[in-house]
Design a protein around this motif. Structure first.
Motif, PDB file in Angstrom:
ATOM      1  N   ASP A 183      -0.004 -20.776  14.695  1.00  0.00           N
ATOM      2  CA  ASP A 183       0.687 -19.835  15.581  1.00  0.00           C
ATOM      3  C   ASP A 183      -0.167 -19.475  16.800  1.00  0.00           C
ATOM      4  O   ASP A 183       0.005 -18.428  17.404  1.00  0.00           O
TER       5      ASP A 183
ATOM      6  N   ILE B 267       3.729 -20.258  12.554  1.00  0.00           N
ATOM      7  CA  ILE B 267       4.440 -20.510  13.813  1.00  0.00           C
ATOM      8  C   ILE B 267       5.847 -19.906  13.796  1.00  0.00           C
ATOM      9  O   ILE B 267       6.363 -19.473  14.821  1.00  0.00           O
TER      10      ILE B 267
ATOM     11  N   ALA C 113       5.916 -16.311  14.999  1.00  0.00           N
ATOM     12  CA  ALA C 113       5.680 -16.273  16.444  1.00  0.00           C
ATOM     13  C   ALA C 113       6.948 -16.645  17.213  1.00  0.00           C
ATOM     14  O   ALA C 113       7.308 -16.001  18.203  1.00  0.00           O
TER      15      ALA C 113
ATOM     16  N   ASP D 226       7.699 -15.620  21.134  1.00  0.00           N
ATOM     17  CA  ASP D 226       6.413 -15.913  21.783  1.00  0.00           C
ATOM     18  C   ASP D 226       6.607 -16.907  22.928  1.00  0.00           C
ATOM     19  O   ASP D 226       7.022 -18.045  22.716  1.00  0.00           O
TER      20      ASP D 226
END
Length: 109
Positions: free
Chosen positions: A11, A42, A45, A50
């Motif tokens: 991430d 990940i 995120a 993100d």
């Protein structure tokens, strides 16, 4: 010609080469097929939007390869609904096994 199974777990900046390679491999036809699976940190995120990763997911989507994220992790962590905004959300264990059986080469980031 080879087929690649790109599994992105990190991430942080270590995930970026995975997204970059998958996008360019599809765009430039470096391999016969590329599948991208998000599996691990990940996912949170991405669910949180993100901005390091969302543009890469959009590029993959434009190329017809929306990543698949692990439904079980999303369920356990409580972000399945927000993750669905960006990826397909499915149980990936069997999907990974099936791709390996079909000769996909795993690449992890």
């Amino acid at each position: 010609m080879a087929k690649a199974l790109v599994i992105i777990s990190s991430d942080d900046e270590r995930a970026l080469p995975g997204f970059m390679w998958a996008t360019n491999a599809i765009k430039h036809k470096w391999v016969e097929d590329v599948e991208v699976i998000l599996f691990g940190p990940i996912e949170k995120a991405v669910a949180d939007g993100d901005e390091r990763f969302i543009p890469w997911i959009e590029k993959l989507k434009e190329l017809g390869k929306l990543p698949i994220a692990c439904k079980r992790i999303a369920e356990l962590e409580g972000f399945e609904v927000s993750l669905q905004k960006y990826t397909k959300v499915e149980y990936v264990g069997k999907i990974i096994a099936e791709h390996l059986e079909k000769g996909y080469v795993p690449m992890t980031f």
